[in-house]
Design an enzyme around this catalytic site. Structure first.
Site, PDB file in Angstrom:
ATOM      1  CG  ASN A   1      -9.659  -5.254   0.033  1.00  0.00           C
ATOM      2  OD1 ASN A   1     -10.632  -5.115  -0.700  1.00  0.00           O
ATOM      3  ND2 ASN A   1      -8.576  -4.489  -0.028  1.00  0.00           N
ATOM      4  CD1 TRP A   2     -13.099 -11.093  -0.878  1.00  0.00           C
ATOM      5  CD2 TRP A   2     -14.555 -11.604  -2.495  1.00  0.00           C
ATOM      6  NE1 TRP A   2     -13.580 -12.349  -0.613  1.00  0.00           N
ATOM      7  CE2 TRP A   2     -14.488 -12.686  -1.593  1.00  0.00           C
ATOM      8  CE3 TRP A   2     -15.408 -11.701  -3.591  1.00  0.00           C
ATOM      9  CZ2 TRP A   2     -15.238 -13.854  -1.754  1.00  0.00           C
ATOM     10  CZ3 TRP A   2     -16.170 -12.862  -3.758  1.00  0.00           C
ATOM     11  CH2 TRP A   2     -16.076 -13.924  -2.847  1.00  0.00           C
ATOM     12  CE  LYS A   3      -6.383  -5.774  -2.516  1.00  0.00           C
ATOM     13  NZ  LYS A   3      -4.964  -5.524  -2.709  1.00  0.00           N
TER      14      LYS A   3
ATOM     15  CG  HIS B   1      -6.649  -0.621   0.182  1.00  0.00           C
ATOM     16  ND1 HIS B   1      -5.767  -0.633  -0.873  1.00  0.00           N
ATOM     17  CD2 HIS B   1      -6.541  -1.824   0.790  1.00  0.00           C
ATOM     18  CE1 HIS B   1      -5.162  -1.811  -0.905  1.00  0.00           C
ATOM     19  NE2 HIS B   1      -5.610  -2.550   0.096  1.00  0.00           N
TER      20      HIS B   1
ATOM     21  CD  GLU C   1      -5.019  -2.210  -4.052  1.00  0.00           C
ATOM     22  OE1 GLU C   1      -6.247  -2.401  -4.098  1.00  0.00           O
ATOM     23  OE2 GLU C   1      -4.196  -3.116  -3.795  1.00  0.00           O
TER      24      GLU C   1
ATOM     25  CD  GLU D   1      -3.900  -3.537   3.889  1.00  0.00           C
ATOM     26  OE1 GLU D   1      -4.142  -4.750   3.805  1.00  0.00           O
ATOM     27  OE2 GLU D   1      -4.341  -2.700   3.099  1.00  0.00           O
TER      28      GLU D   1
ATOM     29  N   GLY E   1       0.154  -7.702  -2.150  1.00  0.00           N
ATOM     30  CA  GLY E   1       0.137  -8.443  -3.408  1.00  0.00           C
ATOM     31  C   GLY E   1       1.507  -8.847  -3.918  1.00  0.00           C
TER      32      GLY E   1
ATOM     33  CB  SER F   1       2.042 -10.840   1.305  1.00  0.00           C
ATOM     34  OG  SER F   1       2.162 -10.154   0.056  1.00  0.00           O
TER      35      SER F   1
ATOM     36  N   GLY G   1      -6.061  -9.673   1.214  1.00  0.00           N
ATOM     37  CA  GLY G   1      -6.485  -9.443  -0.164  1.00  0.00           C
ATOM     38  C   GLY G   1      -6.607 -10.748  -0.912  1.00  0.00           C
ATOM     39  N   GLY G   2      -5.578 -11.072  -1.714  1.00  0.00           N
ATOM     40  CA  GLY G   2      -5.614 -12.235  -2.601  1.00  0.00           C
ATOM     41  C   GLY G   2      -6.104 -13.518  -1.949  1.00  0.00           C
TER      42      GLY G   2
HETATM   43  P1  PGA Z   1      -2.817  -8.958  -0.260  1.00  0.00           P
HETATM   44  O1  PGA Z   1      -3.655  -7.572  -0.149  1.00  0.00           O
HETATM   45  O2  PGA Z   1      -3.261  -9.814   0.896  1.00  0.00           O
HETATM   46  O3  PGA Z   1      -3.213  -9.529  -1.587  1.00  0.00           O
HETATM   47  O4  PGA Z   1      -1.375  -8.597  -0.168  1.00  0.00           O
HETATM   48  C1  PGA Z   1      -3.915  -6.979   1.081  1.00  0.00           C
HETATM   49  C2  PGA Z   1      -4.743  -5.733   0.901  1.00  0.00           C
HETATM   50  O5  PGA Z   1      -4.548  -5.029  -0.092  1.00  0.00           O
HETATM   51  O6  PGA Z   1      -5.619  -5.436   1.733  1.00  0.00           O
END
Ligand code: PGA
Length: 253
Positions: free
Chosen positions: A13-15, A99, A101, A169, A175, A214, A235-236
Protein backbone atom coordinates in the site's frame (compact mmCIF):
# COMPACT_ATOMS: atom_id res chain seq x y z
CA UNK A 1 1.58 -22.74 -1.04
CA UNK A 2 0.92 -22.23 2.65
CA UNK A 3 -0.12 -25.09 4.91
CA UNK A 4 -3.82 -24.18 4.65
CA UNK A 5 -3.69 -24.43 0.86
CA UNK A 6 -4.30 -20.72 0.22
CA UNK A 7 -1.85 -18.88 -2.01
CA UNK A 8 -0.30 -16.15 0.17
CA UNK A 9 -0.63 -12.54 -0.94
CA UNK A 10 1.87 -9.80 -0.10
CA UNK A 11 0.30 -6.44 -0.95
CA UNK A 12 2.03 -3.07 -0.95
CA UNK A 13 0.00 0.00 0.00
CA UNK A 14 1.96 2.98 -1.27
CA UNK A 15 -0.54 5.48 0.19
CA UNK A 16 0.06 9.03 -1.13
CA UNK A 17 3.65 8.38 -2.19
CA UNK A 18 5.26 8.14 -5.60
CA UNK A 19 5.80 10.11 -8.79
CA UNK A 20 6.34 9.00 -12.39
CA UNK A 21 9.99 8.28 -11.56
CA UNK A 22 8.84 5.67 -9.01
CA UNK A 23 8.33 3.23 -11.82
CA UNK A 24 11.97 2.33 -11.16
CA UNK A 25 10.93 0.83 -7.80
CA UNK A 26 8.38 -1.35 -9.57
CA UNK A 27 11.07 -2.40 -12.04
CA UNK A 28 13.30 -3.45 -9.14
CA UNK A 29 10.46 -5.45 -7.60
CA UNK A 30 9.77 -7.11 -10.95
CA UNK A 31 13.39 -8.07 -11.44
CA UNK A 32 13.66 -9.52 -7.92
CA UNK A 33 10.46 -11.54 -8.25
CA UNK A 34 12.19 -14.76 -9.16
CA UNK A 35 10.41 -17.92 -10.29
CA UNK A 36 10.78 -19.58 -6.89
CA UNK A 37 9.30 -16.52 -5.20
CA UNK A 38 6.45 -16.35 -7.71
CA UNK A 39 5.59 -19.96 -7.06
CA UNK A 40 5.46 -19.28 -3.30
CA UNK A 41 3.64 -15.95 -3.06
CA UNK A 42 1.47 -13.56 -5.07
CA UNK A 43 2.58 -9.91 -5.14
CA UNK A 44 0.34 -6.86 -5.44
CA UNK A 45 1.36 -3.19 -5.59
CA UNK A 46 -1.24 -0.46 -4.91
CA UNK A 47 0.31 2.85 -6.00
CA UNK A 48 -1.51 6.19 -6.05
CA UNK A 49 -4.14 6.23 -8.79
CA UNK A 50 -1.96 8.60 -10.83
CA UNK A 51 0.54 5.75 -11.38
CA UNK A 52 -1.89 2.89 -11.92
CA UNK A 53 -1.82 2.88 -15.68
CA UNK A 54 1.95 3.06 -15.93
CA UNK A 55 2.35 0.36 -13.29
CA UNK A 56 -0.16 -2.07 -14.77
CA UNK A 57 1.45 -1.68 -18.21
CA UNK A 58 4.87 -2.38 -16.75
CA UNK A 59 3.87 -5.24 -14.43
CA UNK A 60 1.89 -7.13 -17.07
CA UNK A 61 0.59 -10.32 -15.55
CA UNK A 62 3.64 -10.87 -13.30
CA UNK A 63 2.57 -8.63 -10.43
CA UNK A 64 -0.98 -7.49 -9.72
CA UNK A 65 -1.77 -3.80 -9.43
CA UNK A 66 -4.56 -2.26 -7.36
CA UNK A 67 -6.21 0.94 -6.19
CA UNK A 68 -6.39 2.31 -2.63
CA UNK A 69 -10.06 3.32 -2.64
CA UNK A 70 -13.02 3.40 -5.01
CA UNK A 71 -16.34 5.20 -4.97
CA UNK A 72 -19.46 3.08 -4.59
CA UNK A 73 -21.11 4.52 -7.70
CA UNK A 74 -20.14 3.59 -11.25
CA UNK A 75 -20.06 7.22 -12.42
CA UNK A 76 -21.68 10.55 -11.68
CA UNK A 77 -21.34 13.94 -10.04
CA UNK A 78 -18.72 13.03 -7.40
CA UNK A 79 -15.91 15.53 -7.91
CA UNK A 80 -12.50 14.07 -7.18
CA UNK A 81 -13.67 10.48 -6.79
CA UNK A 82 -12.70 7.43 -8.81
CA UNK A 83 -14.94 4.41 -9.45
CA UNK A 84 -14.02 0.74 -9.32
CA UNK A 85 -14.72 0.50 -13.03
CA UNK A 86 -12.18 3.28 -13.68
CA UNK A 87 -9.54 1.40 -11.68
CA UNK A 88 -10.28 -1.75 -13.63
CA UNK A 89 -10.05 0.22 -16.87
CA UNK A 90 -6.48 1.19 -15.87
CA UNK A 91 -5.49 -2.43 -15.32
CA UNK A 92 -6.18 -2.80 -11.59
CA UNK A 93 -7.40 -6.17 -10.36
CA UNK A 94 -7.55 -5.30 -6.64
CA UNK A 95 -8.68 -2.36 -4.53
CA UNK A 96 -7.98 -1.64 -0.85
CA UNK A 97 -11.19 -0.52 0.90
CA UNK A 98 -11.87 0.84 4.37
CA UNK A 99 -8.23 1.40 5.31
CA UNK A 100 -8.10 2.90 8.82
CA UNK A 101 -6.76 6.16 7.37
CA UNK A 102 -9.93 6.44 5.27
CA UNK A 103 -12.12 5.36 8.19
CA UNK A 104 -10.49 8.10 10.30
CA UNK A 105 -9.89 10.98 7.86
CA UNK A 106 -12.87 10.43 5.56
CA UNK A 107 -15.27 9.11 8.19
CA UNK A 108 -15.95 5.98 6.17
CA UNK A 109 -18.54 3.74 7.84
CA UNK A 110 -18.92 -0.02 7.58
CA UNK A 111 -22.02 0.51 5.42
CA UNK A 112 -20.12 2.70 2.99
CA UNK A 113 -17.20 0.27 2.82
CA UNK A 114 -19.64 -2.58 2.20
CA UNK A 115 -21.22 -0.63 -0.68
CA UNK A 116 -17.77 0.05 -2.10
CA UNK A 117 -16.91 -3.66 -1.91
CA UNK A 118 -20.10 -4.49 -3.81
CA UNK A 119 -19.16 -1.94 -6.47
CA UNK A 120 -15.67 -3.44 -6.67
CA UNK A 121 -17.11 -6.90 -7.21
CA UNK A 122 -19.40 -5.54 -9.90
CA UNK A 123 -16.35 -4.09 -11.67
CA UNK A 124 -14.52 -7.42 -11.44
CA UNK A 125 -12.05 -6.29 -8.77
CA UNK A 126 -11.01 -8.15 -5.63
CA UNK A 127 -11.67 -5.95 -2.58
CA UNK A 128 -9.18 -5.95 0.30
CA UNK A 129 -11.46 -4.97 3.16
CA UNK A 130 -9.49 -3.52 6.10
CA UNK A 131 -10.46 -3.84 9.75
CA UNK A 132 -8.68 -3.18 13.03
CA UNK A 133 -9.01 -1.72 16.49
CA UNK A 134 -7.47 1.46 17.90
CA UNK A 135 -5.11 1.46 20.85
CA UNK A 136 -7.87 2.67 23.18
CA UNK A 137 -10.17 -0.12 22.02
CA UNK A 138 -7.47 -2.76 22.61
CA UNK A 139 -6.63 -1.38 26.04
CA UNK A 140 -10.32 -1.45 26.92
CA UNK A 141 -10.42 -5.16 25.99
CA UNK A 142 -12.68 -4.49 23.01
CA UNK A 143 -10.42 -5.52 20.10
CA UNK A 144 -12.32 -8.70 19.23
CA UNK A 145 -15.71 -7.05 19.48
CA UNK A 146 -14.62 -4.14 17.23
CA UNK A 147 -13.02 -6.36 14.61
CA UNK A 148 -16.03 -8.71 14.55
CA UNK A 149 -18.45 -5.87 13.98
CA UNK A 150 -16.27 -4.32 11.26
CA UNK A 151 -16.00 -7.67 9.45
CA UNK A 152 -19.74 -8.26 9.73
CA UNK A 153 -20.57 -4.74 8.56
CA UNK A 154 -17.95 -4.19 5.84
CA UNK A 155 -17.79 -7.53 4.03
CA UNK A 156 -20.75 -7.78 1.64
CA UNK A 157 -23.17 -10.68 1.35
CA UNK A 158 -22.09 -13.38 -1.06
CA UNK A 159 -18.36 -12.72 -0.59
CA UNK A 160 -16.06 -15.34 -2.09
CA UNK A 161 -12.32 -16.02 -2.19
CA UNK A 162 -12.33 -14.62 -5.70
CA UNK A 163 -13.72 -11.18 -4.87
CA UNK A 164 -12.72 -10.65 -1.23
CA UNK A 165 -9.62 -10.49 0.96
CA UNK A 166 -9.77 -9.26 4.56
CA UNK A 167 -6.85 -7.34 6.09
CA UNK A 168 -6.47 -7.12 9.87
CA UNK A 169 -4.55 -3.94 10.65
CA UNK A 170 -4.50 -2.81 14.27
CA UNK A 171 -4.56 1.00 13.96
CA UNK A 172 -1.89 1.36 16.65
CA UNK A 173 0.51 -0.85 14.65
CA UNK A 174 0.32 1.16 11.42
CA UNK A 175 3.48 3.16 10.78
CA UNK A 176 4.58 2.90 14.42
CA UNK A 177 7.03 -0.01 14.39
CA UNK A 178 4.81 -1.73 16.97
CA UNK A 179 3.23 -5.11 16.26
CA UNK A 180 0.93 -7.33 18.31
CA UNK A 181 2.50 -10.52 19.56
CA UNK A 182 1.88 -13.70 17.62
CA UNK A 183 -0.77 -14.92 20.08
CA UNK A 184 -2.81 -11.74 19.67
CA UNK A 185 -2.57 -11.93 15.88
CA UNK A 186 -3.64 -15.58 16.02
CA UNK A 187 -6.62 -14.74 18.22
CA UNK A 188 -7.93 -12.01 15.90
CA UNK A 189 -7.33 -13.99 12.70
CA UNK A 190 -9.13 -17.01 14.17
CA UNK A 191 -12.06 -14.77 15.03
CA UNK A 192 -12.17 -13.32 11.49
CA UNK A 193 -11.99 -16.82 9.99
CA UNK A 194 -14.84 -17.88 12.24
CA UNK A 195 -17.04 -14.94 11.20
CA UNK A 196 -16.34 -15.67 7.53
CA UNK A 197 -17.10 -19.39 7.71
CA UNK A 198 -20.17 -18.80 9.86
CA UNK A 199 -21.57 -16.49 7.25
CA UNK A 200 -20.27 -17.92 3.96
CA UNK A 201 -19.77 -21.61 4.84
CA UNK A 202 -17.19 -23.27 2.59
CA UNK A 203 -16.47 -20.03 0.69
CA UNK A 204 -15.35 -18.46 3.96
CA UNK A 205 -12.49 -20.94 4.29
CA UNK A 206 -10.95 -19.68 1.03
CA UNK A 207 -11.00 -15.95 1.77
CA UNK A 208 -7.44 -14.83 2.50
CA UNK A 209 -6.84 -12.87 5.71
CA UNK A 210 -3.80 -10.56 5.62
CA UNK A 211 -2.01 -9.06 8.60
CA UNK A 212 -0.92 -5.41 8.27
CA UNK A 213 0.85 -2.91 10.53
CA UNK A 214 4.64 -2.43 10.67
CA UNK A 215 5.43 -5.58 8.69
CA UNK A 216 9.17 -5.57 7.89
CA UNK A 217 11.59 -8.17 6.50
CA UNK A 218 12.77 -8.74 10.11
CA UNK A 219 9.35 -9.73 11.52
CA UNK A 220 7.66 -11.12 8.40
CA UNK A 221 8.56 -14.75 8.98
CA UNK A 222 7.12 -14.77 12.49
CA UNK A 223 3.94 -12.89 11.58
CA UNK A 224 3.36 -14.85 8.37
CA UNK A 225 3.82 -18.10 10.27
CA UNK A 226 0.77 -17.48 12.46
CA UNK A 227 -2.29 -19.65 11.77
CA UNK A 228 -4.84 -18.04 9.44
CA UNK A 229 -2.39 -15.33 8.35
CA UNK A 230 -2.49 -15.67 4.56
CA UNK A 231 -0.21 -12.77 3.69
CA UNK A 232 0.62 -9.18 4.51
CA UNK A 233 -0.58 -5.67 3.76
CA UNK A 234 2.57 -3.55 3.82
CA UNK A 235 2.80 0.24 3.97
CA UNK A 236 6.18 1.89 4.52
CA UNK A 237 8.30 -1.15 3.68
CA UNK A 238 6.55 -1.57 0.32
CA UNK A 239 8.17 1.66 -0.95
CA UNK A 240 11.61 0.04 -0.89
CA UNK A 241 11.94 -2.84 -3.35
CA UNK A 242 14.48 -4.76 -1.25
CA UNK A 243 12.25 -4.58 1.85
CA UNK A 244 9.09 -5.53 -0.01
CA UNK A 245 10.85 -8.50 -1.61
CA UNK A 246 12.40 -9.37 1.76
CA UNK A 247 8.91 -9.65 3.24
CA UNK A 248 7.75 -11.83 0.33
CA UNK A 249 10.76 -14.08 0.90
CA UNK A 250 9.32 -15.05 4.28
CA UNK A 251 7.30 -17.50 2.19
CA UNK A 252 10.29 -19.28 0.72
CA UNK A 253 10.94 -22.64 2.32
P1 PGA B 1 2.83 0.19 7.67
O1 PGA B 1 1.36 0.46 7.04
O2 PGA B 1 3.32 -1.10 7.06
O3 PGA B 1 3.65 1.37 7.25
O4 PGA B 1 2.65 0.08 9.14
C1 PGA B 1 0.46 -0.57 6.82
C2 PGA B 1 -0.80 -0.05 6.18
O5 PGA B 1 -1.21 1.06 6.52
O6 PGA B 1 -1.40 -0.73 5.33
Amino acid sequence: MARDGLRPLVAGNWKMNGLKSSVSVLDEILSGYSDDLASAVELLVCPPVTLLHAFSGRAGSAIAVGGQDAHQSVSGAYTGSVSAEMLSDLGATYVILGHSERRAHHRESDDEICAKAEAARHAGLTAIVCVGETREEREAGRALEIVASQVDGSVPDGATAHDTVVAYEPVWAIGTGLTPDAADVAEVHALIRHRLTDRFDEAGTGIRILYGGSVKPQNARELMGVADVNGALVGGASLVAADFLGIARAYLP
